[in-house]
Design a protein around this motif. Structure first.
Motif, PDB file in Angstrom:
ATOM      1  N   SER A 121       0.828  -1.202   0.000  1.00  0.00           N
ATOM      2  CA  SER A 121       0.000   0.000   0.000  1.00  0.00           C
ATOM      3  C   SER A 121       0.862   1.251   0.000  1.00  0.00           C
ATOM      4  CB  SER A 121      -0.905  -0.001   1.238  1.00  0.00           C
ATOM      5  OG  SER A 121      -1.614   1.203   1.355  1.00  0.00           O
ATOM      6  N   GLY A 122       0.273   2.310  -0.554  1.00  0.00           N
ATOM      7  CA  GLY A 122       0.913   3.614  -0.514  1.00  0.00           C
ATOM      8  C   GLY A 122       0.480   4.457   0.657  1.00  0.00           C
ATOM      9  N   GLY A 123      -0.438   3.943   1.496  1.00  0.00           N
ATOM     10  CA  GLY A 123      -0.870   4.687   2.673  1.00  0.00           C
ATOM     11  C   GLY A 123      -2.350   5.002   2.634  1.00  0.00           C
ATOM     12  N   ALA A 124      -2.741   6.022   3.382  1.00  0.00           N
ATOM     13  CA  ALA A 124      -4.147   6.422   3.455  1.00  0.00           C
ATOM     14  C   ALA A 124      -4.598   7.045   2.134  1.00  0.00           C
ATOM     15  CB  ALA A 124      -4.360   7.397   4.609  1.00  0.00           C
ATOM     16  N   ARG A 125      -5.884   6.907   1.835  1.00  0.00           N
ATOM     17  CA  ARG A 125      -6.441   7.427   0.586  1.00  0.00           C
ATOM     18  C   ARG A 125      -6.843   8.885   0.771  1.00  0.00           C
ATOM     19  NH1 ARG A 125     -10.650   3.536  -2.140  1.00  0.00           N
ATOM     20  NH2 ARG A 125      -8.741   2.275  -2.053  1.00  0.00           N
ATOM     21  N   MET A 126      -6.124   9.771   0.101  1.00  0.00           N
ATOM     22  CA  MET A 126      -6.326  11.205   0.324  1.00  0.00           C
ATOM     23  C   MET A 126      -7.705  11.686  -0.124  1.00  0.00           C
ATOM     24  SD  MET A 126      -4.164  12.936  -2.766  1.00  0.00           S
ATOM     25  CE  MET A 126      -5.338  13.956  -3.617  1.00  0.00           C
ATOM     26  N   GLN A 127      -8.338  10.985  -1.059  1.00  0.00           N
ATOM     27  CA  GLN A 127      -9.652  11.429  -1.548  1.00  0.00           C
ATOM     28  C   GLN A 127     -10.751  11.269  -0.504  1.00  0.00           C
ATOM     29  OE1 GLN A 127      -7.583   9.472  -3.231  1.00  0.00           O
ATOM     30  NE2 GLN A 127      -7.347  10.186  -5.326  1.00  0.00           N
ATOM     31  N   GLU A 128     -10.457  10.519   0.585  1.00  0.00           N
ATOM     32  CA  GLU A 128     -11.464  10.354   1.632  1.00  0.00           C
ATOM     33  C   GLU A 128     -11.112  11.132   2.894  1.00  0.00           C
ATOM     34  OE1 GLU A 128     -12.655   6.355   2.364  1.00  0.00           O
ATOM     35  OE2 GLU A 128     -12.762   5.843   0.230  1.00  0.00           O
ATOM     36  N   GLY A 129     -10.004  11.871   2.870  1.00  0.00           N
ATOM     37  CA  GLY A 129      -9.674  12.790   3.943  1.00  0.00           C
ATOM     38  C   GLY A 129      -9.629  12.143   5.315  1.00  0.00           C
ATOM     39  N   ALA A 130     -10.335  12.759   6.287  1.00  0.00           N
ATOM     40  CA  ALA A 130     -10.323  12.274   7.666  1.00  0.00           C
ATOM     41  C   ALA A 130     -10.954  10.893   7.786  1.00  0.00           C
ATOM     42  CB  ALA A 130     -11.048  13.261   8.563  1.00  0.00           C
ATOM     43  N   VAL A 131     -11.835  10.541   6.854  1.00  0.00           N
ATOM     44  CA  VAL A 131     -12.446   9.210   6.890  1.00  0.00           C
ATOM     45  C   VAL A 131     -11.368   8.132   6.723  1.00  0.00           C
ATOM     46  CG1 VAL A 131     -14.104   7.685   5.748  1.00  0.00           C
ATOM     47  CG2 VAL A 131     -14.639  10.108   6.029  1.00  0.00           C
ATOM     48  N   SER A 132     -10.409   8.364   5.831  1.00  0.00           N
ATOM     49  CA  SER A 132      -9.329   7.394   5.639  1.00  0.00           C
ATOM     50  C   SER A 132      -8.405   7.355   6.852  1.00  0.00           C
ATOM     51  CB  SER A 132      -8.531   7.733   4.375  1.00  0.00           C
ATOM     52  OG  SER A 132      -7.858   8.966   4.530  1.00  0.00           O
ATOM     53  N   LEU A 133      -8.164   8.494   7.498  1.00  0.00           N
ATOM     54  CA  LEU A 133      -7.313   8.500   8.694  1.00  0.00           C
ATOM     55  C   LEU A 133      -7.959   7.741   9.847  1.00  0.00           C
ATOM     56  CD1 LEU A 133      -6.007  12.201   8.653  1.00  0.00           C
ATOM     57  CD2 LEU A 133      -4.848  10.127   7.858  1.00  0.00           C
ATOM     58  N   MET A 134      -9.290   7.744   9.905  1.00  0.00           N
ATOM     59  CA  MET A 134      -9.978   7.026  10.974  1.00  0.00           C
ATOM     60  C   MET A 134      -9.844   5.514  10.829  1.00  0.00           C
ATOM     61  SD  MET A 134     -11.038   9.083  13.167  1.00  0.00           S
ATOM     62  CE  MET A 134     -11.915   7.861  14.129  1.00  0.00           C
ATOM     63  N   GLN A 135      -9.434   5.050   9.648  1.00  0.00           N
ATOM     64  CA  GLN A 135      -9.237   3.605   9.473  1.00  0.00           C
ATOM     65  C   GLN A 135      -7.985   3.124  10.201  1.00  0.00           C
ATOM     66  OE1 GLN A 135     -11.967   2.386   8.129  1.00  0.00           O
ATOM     67  NE2 GLN A 135     -12.474   4.550   7.818  1.00  0.00           N
ATOM     68  N   MET A 136      -7.077   4.010  10.543  1.00  0.00           N
ATOM     69  CA  MET A 136      -5.881   3.600  11.292  1.00  0.00           C
ATOM     70  C   MET A 136      -6.256   3.078  12.675  1.00  0.00           C
ATOM     71  SD  MET A 136      -3.332   6.668  10.033  1.00  0.00           S
ATOM     72  CE  MET A 136      -1.945   6.111  11.008  1.00  0.00           C
ATOM     73  N   PRO A 137      -6.996   3.824  13.515  1.00  0.00           N
ATOM     74  CA  PRO A 137      -7.397   3.233  14.807  1.00  0.00           C
ATOM     75  C   PRO A 137      -8.363   2.062  14.653  1.00  0.00           C
ATOM     76  CG  PRO A 137      -8.412   5.387  14.497  1.00  0.00           C
ATOM     77  CD  PRO A 137      -7.395   5.239  13.424  1.00  0.00           C
ATOM     78  N   ARG A 138      -9.195   2.075  13.617  1.00  0.00           N
ATOM     79  CA  ARG A 138     -10.118   0.946  13.407  1.00  0.00           C
ATOM     80  C   ARG A 138      -9.363  -0.350  13.162  1.00  0.00           C
ATOM     81  NH1 ARG A 138     -14.581   0.959   9.160  1.00  0.00           N
ATOM     82  NH2 ARG A 138     -15.359  -0.755  10.450  1.00  0.00           N
TER      83      ARG A 138
END
Length: 332
Positions: free
Chosen positions: A163-180
């Motif tokens: 993976s290249g990391g979090a998906r920037m097109q989903e903004g904070a929604v993608s960052l919330m997948q880290m704790p999930r």
């Protein structure tokens, strides 16, 4: 010789019939640039036969190379397609549809369950060809589903990351997948099940900063790129020249971040051995105890056991010595 090429050869091709040669018969290694026949590449599990370079492969191929035949792919829950209605040069919804049509997947992760050489396991594999394997709401949902399935089936969870990391097109929604995803891996560990991570090329960004570094066993493919930020960004930040091979699997193994670096051809056997080492002793301890009758039948008779074991030499008798008692002192 002109008439041979201009007249004779076209006539021969017309008589025999022209055959179309497929374009994908030969593949060029991105490392050594040698040409490899497609059947040889399949037999080597997409590892270069000249230099040993491990090429990137689709997620479904990783599942096929890992699980025994007869595995079942899991249908994942639907996630919001475009929660922010994001648009840069193109609409995010259009990019998503294009990636889905090209890969045949709903998002960047495939989840399946089956056996690894007869041992049950749940496997989640990232598809780097799906928008760089970026982690959005769909990927987070896939990891949570895989963790719940592993707990339900009492099986270890194996995740192949690319993976290249979090998906920037989903903004904070993608960052919330880290704790999930971190909570999902904690569910597996609380159930006393092994969580094994196989880091493939590349594994960067928010995936590395979350669940990808929390495995009970950390494995990587040779020369895989693993890190959070890019090497150029780190050099500009610390203003120092980075060592040779920085952020490669062998460098991380040398510095204690990984447990082992395993070639793709030996990955399946290694995973089966790790699952056996982590699971079978626990299953043996959880097995019911033997019946007393069976234990008594297997236990040797007292006379036989006494005859088999020689008696220890008797120690010399020691007479007890009375300690001197002081006489009472008369009161003044």
């Amino acid at each position: 010789m002109n008439w041979i090429s201009e007249w004779a050869l076209p006539k021969i091709q017309t008589w025999l019939g022209r055959r179309e040669v497929p374009d994908n018969l030969w593949h060029k290694c991105p490392a050594c640039e040698q040409m490899i026949f497609h059947r040889d590449l399949e037999r080597s599990l997409h590892v270069c036969t000249h230099c040993g370079h491990h090429m990137r492969i689709p997620a479904l191929k990783r599942v096929e190379y890992t699980l025994d035949p007869g595995f079942q792919r899991i249908e994942l829950p639907k996630a919001p397609a475009d929660p922010l209605r994001f648009r840069d040069q193109r609409k995010y919804a259009d990019r998503l549809k294009e990636a889905q049509a090209k890969s045949g997947m709903d998002d960047a992760v495939v989840v399946a369950h089956g056996t690894v050489e007869g041992r049950r396991a749940v496997v989640a594999a990232f598809e780097f060809g799906f928008m760089g394997g970026s982690m959005g709401a769909g990927v987070g949902e896939a990891i949570v589903t895989a963790a719940k399935l592993a707990v339900l089936q009492d099986a270890p969870l194996i995740v192949f990351t690319a993976s290249g990391g979090a998906r920037m097109q989903e903004g904070a929604v993608s960052l919330m997948q880290m704790p999930r995803t971190v909570i999902a891996t904690q569910m597996v560990k609380e159930a006393k099940l092994p969580f094994i991570v196989v880091l493939c090329d590349p594994t960067t960004g928010g995936v590395t900063a979350s669940f990808a570094m929390l495995g009970d066993i950390q494995i990587a493919e040779p020369n895989a790129l693993i890190g959070f930020a890019g090497a150029r960004v780190i050099e500009q930040t610390v203003r120092e020249k980075l060592p040779e091979g920085f952020q490669r699997a062998e460098y991380l193994l040398e510095h204690g971040i990984l447990d082992m670096v395993v070639k793709r051809g030996a990955m399946r056997d290694t995973l089966a051995r790790v699952i056996s080492l982590l699971r079978e002793p626990l299953l043996a301890l959880a097995a019911p105890e033997e019946k007393p009758e069976a234990a008594a039948a297997e236990k040797p008779a007292p006379a036989e056991s006494a005859a088999a074991v020689p008696a220890p030499p008797s120690a010399p008798a020691v007479k007890p010595v009375a300690s001197p008692v002081p006489k009472a002192v008369p009161e003044a």
